[in-house]
Design a protein around this motif. Structure first.
Motif, PDB file in Angstrom:
ATOM      1  N   SER A 138      49.514 -18.189  76.391  1.00  0.00           N
ATOM      2  CA  SER A 138      48.710 -19.428  76.921  1.00  0.00           C
ATOM      3  C   SER A 138      49.410 -20.783  76.889  1.00  0.00           C
ATOM      4  CB  SER A 138      47.379 -19.509  76.116  1.00  0.00           C
ATOM      5  OG  SER A 138      47.772 -20.098  74.975  1.00  0.00           O
ATOM      6  N   PRO A 139      48.919 -21.859  77.677  1.00  0.00           N
ATOM      7  CA  PRO A 139      49.609 -23.017  77.587  1.00  0.00           C
ATOM      8  C   PRO A 139      49.915 -23.571  76.062  1.00  0.00           C
ATOM      9  CG  PRO A 139      47.765 -23.217  79.296  1.00  0.00           C
ATOM     10  CD  PRO A 139      47.624 -21.985  78.411  1.00  0.00           C
ATOM     11  N   LYS A 140      48.946 -23.214  75.021  1.00  0.00           N
ATOM     12  CA  LYS A 140      49.212 -23.870  73.821  1.00  0.00           C
ATOM     13  C   LYS A 140      49.559 -22.673  72.760  1.00  0.00           C
ATOM     14  CE  LYS A 140      45.516 -26.913  74.076  1.00  0.00           C
ATOM     15  NZ  LYS A 140      44.372 -27.692  73.456  1.00  0.00           N
ATOM     16  N   ARG A 141      49.603 -21.343  73.066  1.00  0.00           N
ATOM     17  CA  ARG A 141      50.268 -20.338  72.237  1.00  0.00           C
ATOM     18  C   ARG A 141      50.960 -19.408  73.079  1.00  0.00           C
ATOM     19  NH1 ARG A 141      45.309 -18.172  68.947  1.00  0.00           N
ATOM     20  NH2 ARG A 141      44.686 -17.570  71.102  1.00  0.00           N
ATOM     21  N   LYS A 142      52.005 -18.902  72.323  1.00  0.00           N
ATOM     22  CA  LYS A 142      52.925 -18.001  72.994  1.00  0.00           C
ATOM     23  C   LYS A 142      53.152 -16.876  71.562  1.00  0.00           C
ATOM     24  CE  LYS A 142      55.308 -20.473  76.446  1.00  0.00           C
ATOM     25  NZ  LYS A 142      53.808 -20.739  76.842  1.00  0.00           N
ATOM     26  N   ILE A 143      52.412 -15.684  71.561  1.00  0.00           N
ATOM     27  CA  ILE A 143      52.379 -14.637  70.357  1.00  0.00           C
ATOM     28  C   ILE A 143      52.547 -13.352  70.712  1.00  0.00           C
ATOM     29  CG2 ILE A 143      50.865 -13.993  68.610  1.00  0.00           C
ATOM     30  CD1 ILE A 143      49.311 -16.564  68.577  1.00  0.00           C
ATOM     31  N   ALA A 144      53.381 -12.683  70.182  1.00  0.00           N
ATOM     32  CA  ALA A 144      53.317 -11.327  70.070  1.00  0.00           C
ATOM     33  C   ALA A 144      52.997 -10.518  68.855  1.00  0.00           C
ATOM     34  CB  ALA A 144      55.043 -10.995  70.241  1.00  0.00           C
ATOM     35  N   VAL A 145      52.436  -9.304  69.105  1.00  0.00           N
ATOM     36  CA  VAL A 145      52.074  -8.437  67.865  1.00  0.00           C
ATOM     37  C   VAL A 145      53.172  -7.381  67.948  1.00  0.00           C
ATOM     38  CG1 VAL A 145      50.500  -6.971  66.755  1.00  0.00           C
ATOM     39  CG2 VAL A 145      49.697  -8.884  68.154  1.00  0.00           C
ATOM     40  N   ILE A 146      54.194  -7.415  66.928  1.00  0.00           N
ATOM     41  CA  ILE A 146      55.090  -6.515  66.785  1.00  0.00           C
ATOM     42  C   ILE A 146      54.873  -5.672  65.645  1.00  0.00           C
ATOM     43  CG2 ILE A 146      57.695  -6.357  66.608  1.00  0.00           C
ATOM     44  CD1 ILE A 146      57.863  -9.094  67.681  1.00  0.00           C
ATOM     45  N   SER A 147      54.781  -4.378  65.793  1.00  0.00           N
ATOM     46  CA  SER A 147      54.480  -3.182  64.952  1.00  0.00           C
ATOM     47  C   SER A 147      53.370  -3.897  63.759  1.00  0.00           C
ATOM     48  CB  SER A 147      55.677  -2.991  63.948  1.00  0.00           C
ATOM     49  OG  SER A 147      56.825  -2.458  64.736  1.00  0.00           O
ATOM     50  N   GLY A 148      52.266  -4.421  64.323  1.00  0.00           N
ATOM     51  CA  GLY A 148      51.052  -4.886  63.436  1.00  0.00           C
ATOM     52  C   GLY A 148      51.287  -6.180  62.997  1.00  0.00           C
ATOM     53  N   GLN A 149      52.368  -6.989  63.399  1.00  0.00           N
ATOM     54  CA  GLN A 149      52.739  -8.177  62.672  1.00  0.00           C
ATOM     55  C   GLN A 149      52.491  -9.307  63.670  1.00  0.00           C
ATOM     56  OE1 GLN A 149      56.187  -8.767  60.271  1.00  0.00           O
ATOM     57  NE2 GLN A 149      56.066 -10.983  60.626  1.00  0.00           N
ATOM     58  N   THR A 150      51.662 -10.254  63.820  1.00  0.00           N
ATOM     59  CA  THR A 150      51.535 -11.397  64.737  1.00  0.00           C
ATOM     60  C   THR A 150      52.734 -12.197  64.451  1.00  0.00           C
ATOM     61  OG1 THR A 150      49.102 -11.323  64.636  1.00  0.00           O
ATOM     62  CG2 THR A 150      49.970 -13.133  65.559  1.00  0.00           C
ATOM     63  N   VAL A 151      53.635 -12.568  65.722  1.00  0.00           N
ATOM     64  CA  VAL A 151      54.862 -13.214  65.684  1.00  0.00           C
ATOM     65  C   VAL A 151      54.679 -14.374  66.767  1.00  0.00           C
ATOM     66  CG1 VAL A 151      57.419 -13.515  65.715  1.00  0.00           C
ATOM     67  CG2 VAL A 151      55.992 -11.279  64.699  1.00  0.00           C
ATOM     68  N   ALA A 152      54.699 -15.694  66.368  1.00  0.00           N
ATOM     69  CA  ALA A 152      54.635 -16.643  67.343  1.00  0.00           C
ATOM     70  C   ALA A 152      56.056 -17.115  67.775  1.00  0.00           C
ATOM     71  CB  ALA A 152      54.208 -18.071  66.821  1.00  0.00           C
ATOM     72  N   LEU A 153      56.202 -17.580  69.111  1.00  0.00           N
ATOM     73  CA  LEU A 153      57.612 -17.658  69.681  1.00  0.00           C
ATOM     74  C   LEU A 153      58.332 -18.466  68.621  1.00  0.00           C
ATOM     75  CD1 LEU A 153      59.563 -17.179  72.095  1.00  0.00           C
ATOM     76  CD2 LEU A 153      58.419 -19.227  73.071  1.00  0.00           C
ATOM     77  N   GLY A 154      59.574 -18.321  68.139  1.00  0.00           N
ATOM     78  CA  GLY A 154      60.210 -19.187  67.340  1.00  0.00           C
ATOM     79  C   GLY A 154      60.110 -18.615  65.767  1.00  0.00           C
ATOM     80  N   GLU A 155      59.177 -17.976  65.550  1.00  0.00           N
ATOM     81  CA  GLU A 155      59.136 -17.523  64.251  1.00  0.00           C
ATOM     82  C   GLU A 155      59.825 -16.237  63.893  1.00  0.00           C
ATOM     83  OE1 GLU A 155      54.884 -16.700  63.430  1.00  0.00           O
ATOM     84  OE2 GLU A 155      54.388 -19.053  63.159  1.00  0.00           O
ATOM     85  N   ARG A 156      59.939 -15.841  62.650  1.00  0.00           N
ATOM     86  CA  ARG A 156      60.790 -14.664  62.256  1.00  0.00           C
ATOM     87  C   ARG A 156      59.912 -13.668  62.237  1.00  0.00           C
ATOM     88  NH1 ARG A 156      65.641 -15.957  60.746  1.00  0.00           N
ATOM     89  NH2 ARG A 156      66.032 -14.197  59.281  1.00  0.00           N
ATOM     90  N   TYR A 157      60.681 -12.137  62.551  1.00  0.00           N
ATOM     91  CA  TYR A 157      60.045 -11.056  62.300  1.00  0.00           C
ATOM     92  C   TYR A 157      61.173 -10.392  61.472  1.00  0.00           C
ATOM     93  CZ  TYR A 157      58.828  -6.257  62.955  1.00  0.00           C
ATOM     94  OH  TYR A 157      58.411  -4.807  62.787  1.00  0.00           O
ATOM     95  N   GLY A 158      60.971 -10.127  60.516  1.00  0.00           N
ATOM     96  CA  GLY A 158      62.114  -9.591  59.448  1.00  0.00           C
ATOM     97  C   GLY A 158      62.999 -10.620  59.456  1.00  0.00           C
TER      98      GLY A 158
END
Length: 110
Positions: free
Chosen positions: A41-61
């Motif tokens: 969306s214009p305000k949020r960019k989020i992925a759900v990776i293996s059950g974990q919510t991760v915003a663009l720029g955030e860490r996954y492991g």
């Protein structure tokens, strides 16, 4: 009536995630992380990776989510990148010539 109830009890909910995702914990499915959902969306960019919510720029492991599209997420660890696809079994192919795909009406009447 009892037979119908027993049959309904055996039906699986098609919207329910696979059991290995429901067990919790930090274990990833065999083969590494899985892209399950994308929210753009214009305000949020989020992925759900293996059950974990991760915003663009955030860490996954150890990796950082560096790119997100409607169907892909790119994780970067140092100089290595890993692309996760939302629908990994679906590949893009060039469309064939539209004349070959849709016969004209005169051919359909034969």
């Amino acid at each position: 009536m009892l037979g119908a109830t027993a049959a309904q009890a055996q039906l699986r909910d098609p919207t329910r995630p696979p059991e290995q995702w429901m067990q919790g914990g930090d274990a990833e499915p065999a083969g590494g992380p899985v892209l399950q959902s994308v929210l753009l969306s214009p305000k949020r960019k989020i992925a759900v990776i293996s059950g974990q919510t991760v915003a663009l720029g955030e860490r996954y492991g150890e990796a950082t989510l560096v790119r997100l599209t409607e169907s892909e997420a790119v994780l970067r660890t140092g100089s290595e990148s890993q692309t996760l696809k939302l629908f990994p079994s679906i590949g893009k192919r060039p469309a064939s010539d539209s004349r070959n795909r849709h016969p004209d009406k005169s051919e359909m009447r034969r």
